[in-house]
Scaffold this active site. Structure first.
Site, PDB file in Angstrom:
ATOM      1  N   SER A 157       0.813  -1.225   0.000  1.00  0.00           N
ATOM      2  CA  SER A 157       0.000   0.000   0.000  1.00  0.00           C
ATOM      3  C   SER A 157       0.845   1.273   0.000  1.00  0.00           C
ATOM      4  O   SER A 157       0.760   2.099   0.917  1.00  0.00           O
ATOM      5  CB  SER A 157      -0.931  -0.025   1.200  1.00  0.00           C
ATOM      6  OG  SER A 157      -1.609  -1.241   1.228  1.00  0.00           O
ATOM      7  N   ARG A 172       8.091   6.282  -3.546  1.00  0.00           N
ATOM      8  CA  ARG A 172       8.523   6.858  -2.264  1.00  0.00           C
ATOM      9  C   ARG A 172       7.673   6.263  -1.156  1.00  0.00           C
ATOM     10  O   ARG A 172       6.529   5.884  -1.373  1.00  0.00           O
ATOM     11  CB  ARG A 172       8.376   8.378  -2.281  1.00  0.00           C
ATOM     12  CG  ARG A 172       6.973   8.894  -2.179  1.00  0.00           C
ATOM     13  CD  ARG A 172       6.860  10.308  -2.629  1.00  0.00           C
ATOM     14  NE  ARG A 172       6.556  10.352  -4.057  1.00  0.00           N
ATOM     15  CZ  ARG A 172       5.316  10.252  -4.557  1.00  0.00           C
ATOM     16  NH1 ARG A 172       4.299  10.075  -3.763  1.00  0.00           N
ATOM     17  NH2 ARG A 172       5.096  10.300  -5.844  1.00  0.00           N
ATOM     18  N   ASP A 210      -3.779  -1.384  -2.059  1.00  0.00           N
ATOM     19  CA  ASP A 210      -4.954  -1.723  -1.240  1.00  0.00           C
ATOM     20  C   ASP A 210      -6.246  -1.141  -1.814  1.00  0.00           C
ATOM     21  O   ASP A 210      -7.319  -1.749  -1.712  1.00  0.00           O
ATOM     22  CB  ASP A 210      -4.768  -1.310   0.232  1.00  0.00           C
ATOM     23  CG  ASP A 210      -4.315   0.126   0.437  1.00  0.00           C
ATOM     24  OD1 ASP A 210      -4.088   0.833  -0.560  1.00  0.00           O
ATOM     25  OD2 ASP A 210      -4.174   0.550   1.605  1.00  0.00           O
TER      26      ASP A 210
HETATM   27  C1  BGC Z   1      -0.235   5.115  -0.038  1.00  0.00           C
HETATM   28  C2  BGC Z   1      -1.234   4.414  -0.910  1.00  0.00           C
HETATM   29  C3  BGC Z   1      -2.260   3.686  -0.079  1.00  0.00           C
HETATM   30  C4  BGC Z   1      -2.853   4.594   0.977  1.00  0.00           C
HETATM   31  C5  BGC Z   1      -3.830   3.868   1.871  1.00  0.00           C
HETATM   32  C6  BGC Z   1      -0.934   5.949   1.023  1.00  0.00           C
HETATM   33  O1  BGC Z   1       0.005   6.493   1.905  1.00  0.00           O
HETATM   34  O2  BGC Z   1       0.626   5.924  -0.797  1.00  0.00           O
HETATM   35  O3  BGC Z   1      -0.582   3.508  -1.775  1.00  0.00           O
HETATM   36  O4  BGC Z   1      -3.267   3.210  -0.928  1.00  0.00           O
HETATM   37  O5  BGC Z   1      -1.824   5.146   1.769  1.00  0.00           O
HETATM   38  O6  BGC Z   1      -3.245   2.793   2.507  1.00  0.00           O
END
Ligand code: BGC
Length: 485
Positions: A157, A172, A210
């Site tokens: 995620s 990142r 996610d």
């Molecule tokens: C991430 C995402 C993720 C979201 C929720 C963000 O900080 O960059 O990839 O979907 O958090 O988990």
């Protein structure tokens, strides 16, 4: 503590009558600072849409708009056993998903707490910890071994660029993660290598965000699903676009992914407005950004997600203390610790059912070593409401932008995440915000044309369905990435 009955009564608004004028003035100042009007939300949505479009263009923009290589809709008929691995903000989860083939599934899962030091440790430590958890799970559930490697969908995620579905180069870290040696690298081989080191019979077939998992899992059971969103430690959304609308894929697509094909897009819209053009940032938001491991990144997320809500409150309280308005003659050394107030603080404070905010009193006394007066607690409560409401009102701007971009007049937005699920009154605040944006003349939130609904488990079931769709495509000799991958 006197409870008013066997069950906790609902949280009360409480009267502000006894709050002295000088504190009332502070409260009014905070209200002005944190209130997002309907008009402001509409202007944010407008800018959001243009930023989403920019993200899909060849030139690109702040919002990554990552094609996730899920080029089919689930039918609900998918079957088989799949493993899902979920590396979210706080926990690691391993799930065995048995897809039933009739919009149904069974899951068996283990949850592992991600030790805090791993968030800022080394890459090797992270992947070997994950592999150990996988081994433990497989040993427990497959004591007699397996005849073929188990296909695994890896829910990662964080923003990861994907040339194909079983790869993801981390752009990142977000959500306070800061592990060296991962940014700029494909995380799938790193995981697979550790899996092989421990001889675990697992094959990583798909890397999934996610939000994409949430979108697909919810679509498996609810055909009205138009988006998957996470409102938790981080904030983000995914939706299906049409390949012909994704300019940056022009010339890169294999023949078997035609212009009319759907394509799940992981927006990564936590990075919306990194240029700071429209979001109503306060000086507290500026401090959060400057003191974060990645200043200048995730501007939208830093104002809306669970990782930051308590911290915003803490900074306001410190400011009020420094100006002599609250906590006079108290030792506030604990409150000075960055991130000491996690989201459970605003959440518990908003949930406090007592007129004298007794639970809030306990919370500050026990955890922060601060004695509060009733009047101070009323201010704290008001502040929690303001911060939570601002988060909800800004968050739905992302939902509205996608719906407007795709022309959805009605939609189920499958939502998951700790803030959505556990923050008191969040669902109502979000529904009210959408109502304000669209001026709907509909009272009950269950009747709103666009609704946030509780999602299916995206990181588990969604990852499994995507792993299944991917395996099927691969078995049929079809592509799962750009030409030549
Ligand atoms: C991430 C995402 C993720 C979201 C929720 C963000 O900080 O960059 O990839 O979907 O958090 O988990």
């Amino acid at each position: 503590m006197v409870r008013l009955g066997p069950k906790k009564p609902p949280a009360r608004k409480g009267s502000m009558a006894d709050v002295p004028a000088n504190l009332m003035e502070q409260i009014h100042g905070l209200e002005t600072l944190f209130t997002v009007s309907s008009e402001k939300m509409r202007s944010i949505v407008k800018h959001f849409i243009s930023e989403l479009d920019k993200g899909l263009s060849k030139k690109g923009g702040n919002i990554p708009m990552i094609p996730g290589w899920v080029v089919e809709y689930p039918t609900g008929k998918e079957t088989g056993d799949f493993l899902a691995l979920d590396l979210g903000g706080t926990n690691l989860r391993v799930v065995l998903v048995k897809l039933g083939g009739n919009h149904d599934f069974d899951t068996t899962q283990n949850k592992y707490r991600l030790p805090d030091h791993l968030r800022t440790g080394t890459s090797e430590q992270l992947w070997s910890f994950i592999a150990k958890c996988l081994k433990e799970f497989v040993d427990e559930w497959y004591p007699d071994g397996v005849s073929e490697p188990l296909p695994l969908g890896f829910t990662f995620s964080y923003p990861a660029s994907q040339k194909k579905i079983n790869s993801g180069v981390l752009q990142r870290w977000t959500k306070g993660f800061d592990i060296e040696g991962v940014e700029g690298h494909d995380v799938v081989p790193m995981l697979q290598e550790q899996i092989e080191k421990l001889n675990i019979p697992i094959n990583v077939v798909a890397l999934i965000n996610d939000t994409t998992g949430t979108l697909v899992a919810s679509l498996y059971t609810d055909p009205q699903t138009k988006m998957g969103i996470i409102i938790g430690t981080g904030v983000n959304g995914a939706y299906y676009d049409v390949v012909s609308g994704i300019e940056k894929l022009e010339g890169l697509l294999p023949e078997d992914i035609g212009p009319d094909s759907p394509m799940a897009i992981n927006c990564e819209y936590g990075s919306f407005d990194n240029e700071h053009l429209v979001l109503p940032r306060t000086k507290y938001d500026v401090i959060i950004d400057e003191e974060s491991p990645r200043p200048g990144q995730q501007a939208f997320e830093k104002m809306t997600s669970g990782y930051y809500l308590g911290e915003i409150m803490r900074l306001v309280l410190l400011d009020l203390y420094d100006s002599g308005f609250i906590f006079k003659d108290q030792d506030i050394s604990k409150l000075k610790e960055a991130y000491v107030m996690d989201t459970s603080y605003p959440s518990k404070i908003e949930d406090d059912p007592f007129e004298n905010l007794e639970d809030t009193d306990d919370l500050f006394k026990t955890n922060l070593n601060i004695e509060t007066t009733v009047v101070e607690r009323k201010l704290i409560r008001k502040l929690a409401e303001l911060v939570g409401t601002r988060a909800a009102r800004l968050t739905v701007c992302g939902v509205s932008a996608i719906c407007d971009k795709r022309g959805y007049k009605t939609a189920h937005i499958a939502a998951d995440g700790s803030v959505f699920n556990r923050y008191p009154g969040y669902k109502e605040k979000a529904a009210q915000a959408l109502k304000d944006i669209y001026n709907w003349d509909v009272e009950k939130m269950e009747d709103h044309p666009i609704q946030l609904v509780a999602a299916e488990d995206g990181s588990g079931v969604g990852a499994a369905i995507i792993a299944c769709l991917t395996q099927k495509r691969l078995a049929a000799g079809k592509s799962v990435g750009i030409k030549g991958e």
